[in-house]
Design a protein around this motif. Structure first.
Motif, PDB file in Angstrom:
ATOM      1  N   ASN A  11       8.870  52.983  37.080  1.00 42.00           N
ATOM      2  CA  ASN A  11      10.198  53.413  36.612  1.00 42.00           C
ATOM      3  C   ASN A  11      11.009  52.237  36.057  1.00 42.00           C
ATOM      4  O   ASN A  11      12.164  52.378  35.700  1.00 42.00           O
ATOM      5  N   SER A  12      10.390  51.075  35.988  1.00 42.54           N
ATOM      6  CA  SER A  12      11.100  49.914  35.433  1.00 42.54           C
ATOM      7  C   SER A  12      11.426  50.173  33.964  1.00 42.54           C
ATOM      8  O   SER A  12      10.697  50.872  33.261  1.00 42.54           O
ATOM      9  N   ASP A  13      12.527  49.586  33.527  1.00 45.73           N
ATOM     10  CA  ASP A  13      12.953  49.782  32.133  1.00 45.73           C
ATOM     11  C   ASP A  13      11.967  49.143  31.148  1.00 45.73           C
ATOM     12  O   ASP A  13      11.956  49.496  29.970  1.00 45.73           O
ATOM     13  N   HIS A  33       5.292  54.799  41.660  1.00 48.31           N
ATOM     14  CA  HIS A  33       6.667  54.395  41.965  1.00 48.31           C
ATOM     15  C   HIS A  33       7.080  54.948  43.323  1.00 48.31           C
ATOM     16  O   HIS A  33       6.481  55.901  43.817  1.00 48.31           O
ATOM     17  N   ARG A  35       9.663  56.604  43.912  1.00 47.01           N
ATOM     18  CA  ARG A  35      10.172  57.975  43.721  1.00 47.01           C
ATOM     19  C   ARG A  35       9.460  58.578  42.510  1.00 47.01           C
ATOM     20  O   ARG A  35       9.997  58.602  41.399  1.00 47.01           O
ATOM     21  N   ASP A  60       4.664  52.312  47.158  1.00 50.19           N
ATOM     22  CA  ASP A  60       5.743  51.395  47.544  1.00 50.19           C
ATOM     23  C   ASP A  60       5.138  50.008  47.769  1.00 50.19           C
ATOM     24  O   ASP A  60       4.236  49.845  48.593  1.00 50.19           O
ATOM     25  N   LEU A  61       5.650  49.032  47.041  1.00 53.01           N
ATOM     26  CA  LEU A  61       5.135  47.660  47.207  1.00 53.01           C
ATOM     27  C   LEU A  61       5.324  47.169  48.640  1.00 53.01           C
ATOM     28  O   LEU A  61       4.591  46.304  49.108  1.00 53.01           O
ATOM     29  N   ILE A  84       4.416  45.582  37.875  1.00 51.35           N
ATOM     30  CA  ILE A  84       5.679  45.261  37.186  1.00 51.35           C
ATOM     31  C   ILE A  84       6.891  45.442  38.086  1.00 51.35           C
ATOM     32  O   ILE A  84       7.986  44.990  37.758  1.00 51.35           O
ATOM     33  N   GLY A  86       9.707  44.907  40.745  1.00 51.77           N
ATOM     34  CA  GLY A  86      10.362  43.662  41.155  1.00 51.77           C
ATOM     35  C   GLY A  86      11.747  43.944  41.699  1.00 51.77           C
ATOM     36  O   GLY A  86      12.251  45.061  41.612  1.00 51.77           O
ATOM     37  N   SER A 135       5.717  38.319  36.359  1.00 56.69           N
ATOM     38  CA  SER A 135       6.458  37.317  37.127  1.00 56.69           C
ATOM     39  C   SER A 135       7.768  37.042  36.399  1.00 56.69           C
ATOM     40  O   SER A 135       8.417  37.988  35.939  1.00 56.69           O
ATOM     41  N   TYR A 149      14.916  34.566  44.442  1.00 56.19           N
ATOM     42  CA  TYR A 149      14.103  35.346  43.487  1.00 56.19           C
ATOM     43  C   TYR A 149      13.149  34.405  42.732  1.00 56.19           C
ATOM     44  O   TYR A 149      11.959  34.698  42.596  1.00 56.19           O
ATOM     45  N   LYS A 153       9.042  34.505  42.632  1.00 55.57           N
ATOM     46  CA  LYS A 153       8.294  34.620  41.371  1.00 55.57           C
ATOM     47  C   LYS A 153       7.399  33.402  41.154  1.00 55.57           C
ATOM     48  O   LYS A 153       6.289  33.528  40.618  1.00 55.57           O
ATOM     49  N   GLY A 180      11.851  36.268  29.912  1.00 54.29           N
ATOM     50  CA  GLY A 180      13.075  35.464  30.004  1.00 54.29           C
ATOM     51  C   GLY A 180      14.178  36.349  30.541  1.00 54.29           C
ATOM     52  O   GLY A 180      14.095  36.821  31.678  1.00 54.29           O
ATOM     53  N   VAL A 182      16.038  39.919  30.050  1.00 52.73           N
ATOM     54  CA  VAL A 182      15.824  41.211  29.394  1.00 52.73           C
ATOM     55  C   VAL A 182      16.938  42.168  29.818  1.00 52.73           C
ATOM     56  O   VAL A 182      17.298  42.217  31.006  1.00 52.73           O
ATOM     57  N   THR A 184      17.908  45.123  31.146  1.00 56.17           N
ATOM     58  CA  THR A 184      17.406  46.283  31.912  1.00 56.17           C
ATOM     59  C   THR A 184      18.401  46.564  33.038  1.00 56.17           C
ATOM     60  O   THR A 184      19.359  45.819  33.227  1.00 56.17           O
ATOM     61  N   LYS A 185      18.094  47.584  33.835  1.00 49.04           N
ATOM     62  CA  LYS A 185      19.018  47.878  34.940  1.00 49.04           C
ATOM     63  C   LYS A 185      19.051  46.737  35.956  1.00 49.04           C
ATOM     64  O   LYS A 185      20.022  46.568  36.672  1.00 49.04           O
TER      65      LYS A 185
HETATM   66  N1  LIG Z   1      15.104  41.976  33.343  1.00 48.51           N
HETATM   67  C1  LIG Z   1      14.855  40.664  33.306  1.00 48.51           C
HETATM   68  O1  LIG Z   1      15.634  39.858  32.749  1.00 48.51           O
HETATM   69  C2  LIG Z   1      13.591  40.116  33.918  1.00 48.51           C
HETATM   70  C3  LIG Z   1      13.318  38.748  33.762  1.00 48.51           C
HETATM   71  C4  LIG Z   1      12.167  38.222  34.320  1.00 48.51           C
HETATM   72  C5  LIG Z   1      11.308  39.032  35.020  1.00 48.51           C
HETATM   73  N2  LIG Z   1      11.595  40.360  35.172  1.00 48.51           N
HETATM   74  C6  LIG Z   1      10.663  41.169  35.935  1.00 48.51           C
HETATM   75  O2  LIG Z   1      10.249  42.260  35.153  1.00 48.51           O
HETATM   76  C7  LIG Z   1       9.851  43.333  36.020  1.00 48.51           C
HETATM   77  C8  LIG Z   1      10.490  44.632  35.560  1.00 48.51           C
HETATM   78  O3  LIG Z   1      11.891  44.525  35.765  1.00 48.51           O
HETATM   79  P1  LIG Z   1      12.960  45.260  34.849  1.00 48.51           P
HETATM   80  O4  LIG Z   1      13.744  44.211  34.166  1.00 48.51           O
HETATM   81  O5  LIG Z   1      12.292  46.328  34.046  1.00 48.51           O
HETATM   82  O6  LIG Z   1      13.948  45.875  35.939  1.00 48.51           O
HETATM   83  P2  LIG Z   1      13.922  47.324  36.644  1.00 48.51           P
HETATM   84  O7  LIG Z   1      14.124  48.378  35.631  1.00 48.51           O
HETATM   85  O8  LIG Z   1      14.907  47.211  37.750  1.00 48.51           O
HETATM   86  O9  LIG Z   1      12.445  47.402  37.191  1.00 48.51           O
HETATM   87  C9  LIG Z   1      12.047  46.978  38.472  1.00 48.51           C
HETATM   88  C10 LIG Z   1      11.267  48.119  39.061  1.00 48.51           C
HETATM   89  O10 LIG Z   1      10.738  47.759  40.343  1.00 48.51           O
HETATM   90  C11 LIG Z   1      10.863  48.925  41.142  1.00 48.51           C
HETATM   91  N3  LIG Z   1      10.775  48.610  42.563  1.00 48.51           N
HETATM   92  C12 LIG Z   1      11.729  48.083  43.372  1.00 48.51           C
HETATM   93  N4  LIG Z   1      11.283  48.043  44.628  1.00 48.51           N
HETATM   94  C13 LIG Z   1      10.022  48.559  44.619  1.00 48.51           C
HETATM   95  C14 LIG Z   1       9.064  48.806  45.628  1.00 48.51           C
HETATM   96  N5  LIG Z   1       9.296  48.502  46.904  1.00 48.51           N
HETATM   97  N6  LIG Z   1       7.886  49.364  45.270  1.00 48.51           N
HETATM   98  C15 LIG Z   1       7.628  49.688  43.988  1.00 48.51           C
HETATM   99  N7  LIG Z   1       8.508  49.498  42.982  1.00 48.51           N
HETATM  100  C16 LIG Z   1       9.702  48.946  43.309  1.00 48.51           C
HETATM  101  C17 LIG Z   1      12.241  49.452  40.764  1.00 48.51           C
HETATM  102  O11 LIG Z   1      12.439  50.787  41.236  1.00 48.51           O
HETATM  103  P3  LIG Z   1      13.744  51.631  40.841  1.00 48.51           P
HETATM  104  O12 LIG Z   1      13.504  52.096  39.424  1.00 48.51           O
HETATM  105  O13 LIG Z   1      13.744  52.757  41.822  1.00 48.51           O
HETATM  106  O14 LIG Z   1      14.906  50.700  40.955  1.00 48.51           O
HETATM  107  C18 LIG Z   1      12.164  49.350  39.270  1.00 48.51           C
HETATM  108  O15 LIG Z   1      11.542  50.478  38.695  1.00 48.51           O
HETATM  109  C19 LIG Z   1      10.256  42.912  37.429  1.00 48.51           C
HETATM  110  O16 LIG Z   1       9.146  42.379  38.112  1.00 48.51           O
HETATM  111  C20 LIG Z   1      11.272  41.804  37.180  1.00 48.51           C
HETATM  112  O17 LIG Z   1      11.354  40.913  38.265  1.00 48.51           O
HETATM  113  C21 LIG Z   1      12.714  40.938  34.631  1.00 48.51           C
END
Ligand SMILES: NC(=O)c1ccc[n+]([C@@H]2O[C@H](COP(=O)([O-])OP(=O)(O)OC[C@H]3O[C@@H](n4cnc5c(N)ncnc54)[C@H](OP(=O)(O)O)[C@@H]3O)[C@@H](O)[C@H]2O)c1
Length: 244
Positions: A11-13, A33, A35, A60-61, A84, A86, A135, A149, A153, A180, A182, A184-185
């Motif tokens: 469900n990550s963005d 996921h 949910r 669930d991770l 993915i 996080g 990561s 965090y 990572k 870098g 992004v 997202t939520k």
């Molecule tokens: N956005 C950035 O700037 C950025 C930068 C560097 C790295 N990243 C990494 O990119 C990845 C994707 O992040 P994103 O930016 O797309 O943010 P995101 O939309 O918040 O995605 C993170 C996802 O992880 C899920 N999650 C949280 N706890 C979990 C668990 N216990 N088991 C399984 N899934 C779980 C979240 O669930 P819910 O949808 O229910 O919240 C969400 O879908 C992550 O690993 C993040 O650390 C992001």
């Protein structure tokens, strides 16, 4: 039709547009996921639009004890796994609360290690498969405002490097993704220069292409390789005074 790709934290963005790219390329999908009901509609849409199979799955991770059963029950076995999921966490809270620190470490490091160990053993035996771990570029140097965090990572990046080293002779590809910043939520509400903020669709496209090409490490957007090079090489005396 190609094999199944398992996306953990689907469900990550970033995961959502990534799943669409795999579906468009003819892959079937397991979208896992905490949910899975949030992904039911998306699975139906992907099936209708691309003629593939797409299944929402509960995962669930944090539920380490269930990972073995979860992976071995997948039928057919996925051709590749993309981890993915996080958790950025509440840094301020974490400075005073070990439970929050633990959650950051478990979701970003221990949980991914738990499930990827299982996939790695399986792919090593089969001499086939791919693993993608998302990561963060930030994992390369701890910044004052997000070092729990970043540390989690960093550990995940080191783990993926070791896994790649171990599995290279088995022909199993391991890709480390270092995004870098992004939009997202996860980053909603954090102010960051617009010019350095990537769109999730672009990051998803970079991940898809890098995985398909069998690359080892991806900075996305690519200029983060250069930015992190600068941060890594800044002398500590200067770095410690910077407010980032
Ligand atoms: N956005 C950035 O700037 C950025 C930068 C560097 C790295 N990243 C990494 O990119 C990845 C994707 O992040 P994103 O930016 O797309 O943010 P995101 O939309 O918040 O995605 C993170 C996802 O992880 C899920 N999650 C949280 N706890 C979990 C668990 N216990 N088991 C399984 N899934 C779980 C979240 O669930 P819910 O949808 O229910 O919240 C969400 O879908 C992550 O690993 C993040 O650390 C992001």
């Amino acid at each position: 039709m190609k094999g199944y790709v398992l996306i953990l934290g689907a469900n990550s963005d970033i995961a959502r547009p990534l799943a669409r790219l795999y579906a468009a390329a003819g892959y079937n999908l397991y979208l896992a996921h905490t949910r899975p009901e949030l992904l039911t509609e998306e699975c139906e849409r992907l099936k209708a639009e691309h003629g593939i199979d797409a299944r929402p799955l509960l995962f669930d991770l944090l539920y380490f004890n269930g990972h073995e059963k979860f992976f071995h029950r997948l039928d057919p076995r996925p051709a590749g796994v993309i981890c993915i999921g996080g958790y950025l966490g509440d840094h301020q809270l974490a400075t005073a609360d070990m439970e929050e620190v633990s959650k950051i470490i478990q979701i970003n490091f221990a949980g991914p290690v738990s499930i990827l160990n299982i996939a790695a053993d399986c792919y090593e035996k089969e001499k086939a498969g791919f693993i993608v771990g998302v990561s963060a570029a930030m994992g390369e140097r701890g910044f004052g405002n997000r070092y729990f965090y970043a540390a989690a990572k960093a550990a995940f990046t080191a783990y993926l490097s070791g896994l790649r080293n171990r599995l290279s002779s088995s022909g199993v590809r391991v890709l480390t993704v270092k995004p870098g910043f992004v939009a997202t939520k996860m980053t909603a509400g954090i102010s960051f220069p617009r010019r350095l903020t990537a769109r999730p669709e672009d990051v998803a496209r970079d991940i898809f292409r890098a995985q398909q090409k069998g690359r080892d490490v991806l900075y996305t957007p690519g200029y983060w390789r250069f930015l992190m090079w600068i941060f890594i090489h800044l002398p500590e005396g200067l770095f410690k005074r910077m407010k980032l």
